[in-house]
Design an enzyme around this catalytic site. Structure first.
Site, PDB file in Angstrom:
ATOM      1  N   ASN A   7       3.328  16.417  36.526  1.00 50.65           N
ATOM      2  CA  ASN A   7       3.746  17.672  35.918  1.00 50.65           C
ATOM      3  C   ASN A   7       2.659  18.064  34.913  1.00 50.65           C
ATOM      4  O   ASN A   7       2.577  17.489  33.826  1.00 50.65           O
ATOM      5  CB  ASN A   7       5.102  17.472  35.218  1.00 50.65           C
ATOM      6  CG  ASN A   7       5.647  18.779  34.654  1.00 50.65           C
ATOM      7  OD1 ASN A   7       4.970  19.819  34.690  1.00 50.65           O
ATOM      8  ND2 ASN A   7       6.851  18.731  34.122  1.00 50.65           N
ATOM      9  N   ARG A  88       4.513  19.341  40.379  1.00 47.71           N
ATOM     10  CA  ARG A  88       5.524  20.329  40.048  1.00 47.71           C
ATOM     11  C   ARG A  88       4.816  21.675  39.852  1.00 47.71           C
ATOM     12  O   ARG A  88       3.848  21.760  39.090  1.00 47.71           O
ATOM     13  CB  ARG A  88       6.232  19.925  38.749  1.00 47.71           C
ATOM     14  CG  ARG A  88       7.233  20.937  38.313  1.00 47.71           C
ATOM     15  CD  ARG A  88       7.821  20.593  36.974  1.00 47.71           C
ATOM     16  NE  ARG A  88       8.808  21.593  36.610  1.00 47.71           N
ATOM     17  CZ  ARG A  88       9.071  21.965  35.375  1.00 47.71           C
ATOM     18  NH1 ARG A  88       8.438  21.413  34.363  1.00 47.71           N
ATOM     19  NH2 ARG A  88       9.973  22.885  35.131  1.00 47.71           N
ATOM     20  N   HIS A 177      14.106  25.016  37.175  1.00 46.91           N
ATOM     21  CA  HIS A 177      14.762  23.690  37.119  1.00 46.91           C
ATOM     22  C   HIS A 177      15.394  23.324  38.460  1.00 46.91           C
ATOM     23  O   HIS A 177      16.333  22.523  38.512  1.00 46.91           O
ATOM     24  CB  HIS A 177      15.872  23.652  36.039  1.00 46.91           C
ATOM     25  CG  HIS A 177      15.385  23.808  34.637  1.00 46.91           C
ATOM     26  ND1 HIS A 177      16.071  24.529  33.690  1.00 46.91           N
ATOM     27  CD2 HIS A 177      14.290  23.315  34.013  1.00 46.91           C
ATOM     28  CE1 HIS A 177      15.423  24.496  32.538  1.00 46.91           C
ATOM     29  NE2 HIS A 177      14.332  23.767  32.706  1.00 46.91           N
ATOM     30  N   ARG A 236      13.858  29.636  23.079  1.00 52.78           N
ATOM     31  CA  ARG A 236      14.038  30.901  23.822  1.00 52.78           C
ATOM     32  C   ARG A 236      15.387  31.525  23.485  1.00 52.78           C
ATOM     33  O   ARG A 236      16.387  30.826  23.323  1.00 52.78           O
ATOM     34  CB  ARG A 236      13.954  30.662  25.331  1.00 52.78           C
ATOM     35  CG  ARG A 236      12.604  30.189  25.813  1.00 52.78           C
ATOM     36  CD  ARG A 236      12.519  30.237  27.333  1.00 52.78           C
ATOM     37  NE  ARG A 236      11.335  29.554  27.816  1.00 52.78           N
ATOM     38  CZ  ARG A 236      11.361  28.436  28.541  1.00 52.78           C
ATOM     39  NH1 ARG A 236      12.520  27.874  28.889  1.00 52.78           N
ATOM     40  NH2 ARG A 236      10.235  27.881  28.943  1.00 52.78           N
ATOM     41  N   ASP A 278      14.871  21.414  17.802  1.00 52.39           N
ATOM     42  CA  ASP A 278      15.289  20.132  18.370  1.00 52.39           C
ATOM     43  C   ASP A 278      16.780  19.899  18.138  1.00 52.39           C
ATOM     44  O   ASP A 278      17.261  19.974  17.009  1.00 52.39           O
ATOM     45  CB  ASP A 278      14.463  19.023  17.707  1.00 52.39           C
ATOM     46  CG  ASP A 278      14.608  17.721  18.460  1.00 52.39           C
ATOM     47  OD1 ASP A 278      15.708  17.140  18.434  1.00 52.39           O
ATOM     48  OD2 ASP A 278      13.626  17.301  19.080  1.00 52.39           O
ATOM     49  N   ALA A 279      17.485  19.595  19.244  1.00 48.54           N
ATOM     50  CA  ALA A 279      18.949  19.439  19.160  1.00 48.54           C
ATOM     51  C   ALA A 279      19.350  18.349  18.167  1.00 48.54           C
ATOM     52  O   ALA A 279      20.376  18.451  17.498  1.00 48.54           O
ATOM     53  CB  ALA A 279      19.516  19.134  20.529  1.00 48.54           C
ATOM     54  N   ILE A 327      19.494  17.095  26.280  1.00 49.74           N
ATOM     55  CA  ILE A 327      20.695  17.367  25.484  1.00 49.74           C
ATOM     56  C   ILE A 327      21.955  17.042  26.293  1.00 49.74           C
ATOM     57  O   ILE A 327      22.866  16.374  25.798  1.00 49.74           O
ATOM     58  CB  ILE A 327      20.709  18.844  25.019  1.00 49.74           C
ATOM     59  CG1 ILE A 327      19.427  19.167  24.235  1.00 49.74           C
ATOM     60  CG2 ILE A 327      21.938  19.134  24.177  1.00 49.74           C
ATOM     61  CD1 ILE A 327      19.245  20.625  23.868  1.00 49.74           C
ATOM     62  N   GLU A 329      22.437  14.971  28.666  1.00 46.88           N
ATOM     63  CA  GLU A 329      22.659  13.540  28.891  1.00 46.88           C
ATOM     64  C   GLU A 329      23.009  12.804  27.600  1.00 46.88           C
ATOM     65  O   GLU A 329      23.726  11.806  27.623  1.00 46.88           O
ATOM     66  CB  GLU A 329      21.380  12.898  29.468  1.00 46.88           C
ATOM     67  CG  GLU A 329      21.073  13.339  30.878  1.00 46.88           C
ATOM     68  CD  GLU A 329      19.658  12.990  31.333  1.00 46.88           C
ATOM     69  OE1 GLU A 329      19.077  12.011  30.821  1.00 46.88           O
ATOM     70  OE2 GLU A 329      19.134  13.709  32.201  1.00 46.88           O
ATOM     71  N   ASN A 330      22.478  13.309  26.472  1.00 46.32           N
ATOM     72  CA  ASN A 330      22.569  12.522  25.231  1.00 46.32           C
ATOM     73  C   ASN A 330      23.499  13.066  24.163  1.00 46.32           C
ATOM     74  O   ASN A 330      23.900  12.321  23.268  1.00 46.32           O
ATOM     75  CB  ASN A 330      21.173  12.391  24.612  1.00 46.32           C
ATOM     76  CG  ASN A 330      20.259  11.561  25.476  1.00 46.32           C
ATOM     77  OD1 ASN A 330      20.522  10.387  25.710  1.00 46.32           O
ATOM     78  ND2 ASN A 330      19.206  12.169  25.986  1.00 46.32           N
ATOM     79  N   GLU A 380      13.616  14.389  38.242  1.00 45.28           N
ATOM     80  CA  GLU A 380      12.787  15.334  38.993  1.00 45.28           C
ATOM     81  C   GLU A 380      11.649  14.603  39.713  1.00 45.28           C
ATOM     82  O   GLU A 380      11.252  14.993  40.805  1.00 45.28           O
ATOM     83  CB  GLU A 380      12.235  16.403  38.041  1.00 45.28           C
ATOM     84  CG  GLU A 380      13.344  17.320  37.536  1.00 45.28           C
ATOM     85  CD  GLU A 380      12.946  18.180  36.345  1.00 45.28           C
ATOM     86  OE1 GLU A 380      13.032  17.682  35.204  1.00 45.28           O
ATOM     87  OE2 GLU A 380      12.562  19.337  36.558  1.00 45.28           O
TER      88      GLU A 380
HETATM   89  P1  AMP Z   1      14.255  17.752  27.528  1.00 41.97           P
HETATM   90  O1  AMP Z   1      13.617  19.103  27.444  1.00 41.97           O
HETATM   91  O2  AMP Z   1      15.128  17.559  28.726  1.00 41.97           O
HETATM   92  O3  AMP Z   1      13.278  16.623  27.335  1.00 41.97           O
HETATM   93  O4  AMP Z   1      15.262  17.654  26.274  1.00 41.97           O
HETATM   94  C1  AMP Z   1      14.802  17.752  24.942  1.00 41.97           C
HETATM   95  C2  AMP Z   1      16.000  17.978  24.033  1.00 41.97           C
HETATM   96  O5  AMP Z   1      16.910  16.858  24.171  1.00 41.97           O
HETATM   97  C3  AMP Z   1      15.627  18.069  22.563  1.00 41.97           C
HETATM   98  O6  AMP Z   1      16.281  19.185  21.977  1.00 41.97           O
HETATM   99  C4  AMP Z   1      16.203  16.788  21.989  1.00 41.97           C
HETATM  100  O7  AMP Z   1      16.609  16.941  20.662  1.00 41.97           O
HETATM  101  C5  AMP Z   1      17.395  16.549  22.885  1.00 41.97           C
HETATM  102  N1  AMP Z   1      17.853  15.161  22.758  1.00 41.97           N
HETATM  103  C6  AMP Z   1      17.211  14.020  23.124  1.00 41.97           C
HETATM  104  N2  AMP Z   1      17.934  12.929  22.737  1.00 41.97           N
HETATM  105  C7  AMP Z   1      19.046  13.396  22.102  1.00 41.97           C
HETATM  106  C8  AMP Z   1      20.169  12.780  21.453  1.00 41.97           C
HETATM  107  N3  AMP Z   1      20.284  11.468  21.407  1.00 41.97           N
HETATM  108  N4  AMP Z   1      21.104  13.587  20.909  1.00 41.97           N
HETATM  109  C9  AMP Z   1      20.974  14.929  20.957  1.00 41.97           C
HETATM  110  N5  AMP Z   1      19.948  15.571  21.544  1.00 41.97           N
HETATM  111  C10 AMP Z   1      18.993  14.814  22.105  1.00 41.97           C
END
Ligand code: AMP
Length: 395
Positions: A7, A88, A177, A236, A278-279, A327, A329-330, A380
């Site tokens: 990627n 990708r 996606h 976004r 960031d989440a 987000i 998954e976590n 992916e």
């Molecule tokens: P991705 O683009 O799929 O890599 O996802 C990135 C996002 O996943 C970011 O906003 C991270 O803050 C969020 N993320 C990763 N781990 C966690 C977690 N344990 N709790 C909440 N958000 C998470």
């Protein structure tokens, strides 16, 4: 057969080496800050992350570094062991409905499609050209982010804009996606063990999209001509009234490009919270009682639920709702925020199971729920490697 899944971004190159068809992951990693004086090369060797800082001027240097590292770390004995590379590619337009073996003609079409994806396709092409030049006689395959959504019908993919915009400029919804939506929905369909399935996948990462999948085919998705449409994301805005663009351009004396840049890079979680994209940061702020972080989160979960409601109607019901990506998954909090809005659909879930679930495949709905709710980690890279393997068998 050893296959590299690649990627390539404008300054980064993510990689995973897999043995096919066993799908064993031999290594993975990322080269970051290509083009800057302090590049970062990270590779996983036997589960341990090794990081090296060095000037990495070009993607060619990044790939050379990767190949040397694979040999030094005894992941492969010689470069010739790599027999296929899958890339990708974000935008395949209407030209590609499936993955294809890359030749000069395919490169030309991807180049021509750069107009539709100026931030992504040129970067993807750098990866493709680098590997084609460095590894001669190796099959290179392009795997398109929008291909899985090519089954959408015109009433879904066309906007209420002049038809001439479509005829002449191909203005339509493409969706992205796709590889992730396909992987997760295929897995959910296996788990459901049902012939005709109605599935919604919420791919919630820094970029985020929702897709409705009926009997294995994508019938709708939230991203559009570009990844800007849909739900609010890390930076976004997601869908807005198009009238806002001219209004803000006038108020702030900005060009359309500058406003669009703000919609892509300074909106979503970042723009609303005025703190972070960031989440994890947003969740931490919510716990401290920050009202704007809470609002950023509520705006997003509300919009996700809106899409789920619309797709429920389109699918004519729902067997499974799946959460995936960083987000999805976590974050138990985001899942709870969405699920709380779906009670009318008789969705029921186990609070404890949801809070404990992080990054592993788990059914979080209760047995009496009308809809099964799964957390399914996306993959992916394995989808890319599967396509390379299958096209290599045919060629
Ligand atoms: P991705 O683009 O799929 O890599 O996802 C990135 C996002 O996943 C970011 O906003 C991270 O803050 C969020 N993320 C990763 N781990 C966690 C977690 N344990 N709790 C909440 N958000 C998470």
């Amino acid at each position: 057969m050893k296959v590299l899944a690649i990627n390539a971004g404008s300054s980064s190159l993510k990689f995973m080496l897999l043995a096919m068809p066993s799908e064993e992951v031999l290594t993975s990693g990322i080269v970051e800050r290509i083009g800057s004086s302090v590049g970062i090369f990270t590779i996983k060797v036997k589960g341990v992350k090794l990081t090296k800082e060095a000037a990495i001027a070009t993607h060619k240097e990044a790939v050379e570094m990767l190949l040397v590292s694979l040999i030094e770390n005894k992941i492969i004995a010689k470069v010739e062991e790599i027999e296929g590379v899958g890339h990708r590619v974000v935008q395949g337009g209407e030209a590609f409905k499936t993955s294809v073996v890359i030749d000069d003609q395919v490169v030309k079409v991807i180049e021509d499609l750069s107009d539709l994806a100026p931030l992504h396709n040129p970067a993807n092409l750098i990866g493709i050209n680098t590997f084609r030049n460095l590894l001669k006689n190796v099959i290179n395959v392009a795997v398109f982010d929008n291909a899985f959504h090519s089954t959408m019908q015109p009433e879904t993919y066309l906007y209420g804009t002049p038809y001439q915009w479509y005829r002449q400029y191909k203005v339509r919804k493409y969706g992205f996606h796709g590889t992730s939506h396909q992987y997760v929905s295929q897995r959910a369909s296996q788990l459901l063990n049902k012939k005709n399935s109605k599935i919604i996948v919420c791919h919630l990462g820094n970029g985020a999209s929702i897709a409705a999948i009926k009997n294995g085919q994508s019938i709708d998705t939230s991203m559009g001509l570009t990844p800007l449409e849909g739900i609010p994301m890390g930076t976004r805005s997601g869908s807005i009234d198009a009238g806002i663009i001219e209004y803000i351009a006038n108020k702030e004396n900005l060009s359309i490009k500058a406003v669009t840049d703000i919609l892509n890079k300074k909106s979503g979680y970042l723009g609303i919270s005025e703190y972070s994209n960031d989440a994890r940061d947003i969740e931490a702020k919510i716990k401290q009682g920050d009202p704007l972080a809470k609002l950023a989160f509520d705006i997003q979960t509300k919009r996700i639920a809106d899409y789920i409601g619309a797709y429920y109607l389109q699918l004519g019901g729902l067997d499974a709702l799946c959460f995936t990506a960083g987000i999805g998954e976590n974050s138990a909090l985001i899942r709870k925020g969405v699920l709380n809005r779906l009670k009318v659909l008789k969705v029921k879930w186990d609070e404890d199971l949801n809070s404990q679930t992080r990054g592993q495949e788990t059914l979080i709905s209760t047995p009496d729920s009308k809809v099964k709710v799964w957390v399914i980690p996306t993959n992916e890279e394995v989808m890319i490697a599967r396509d390379v393997y299958s096209l290599a068998q045919k060629s």
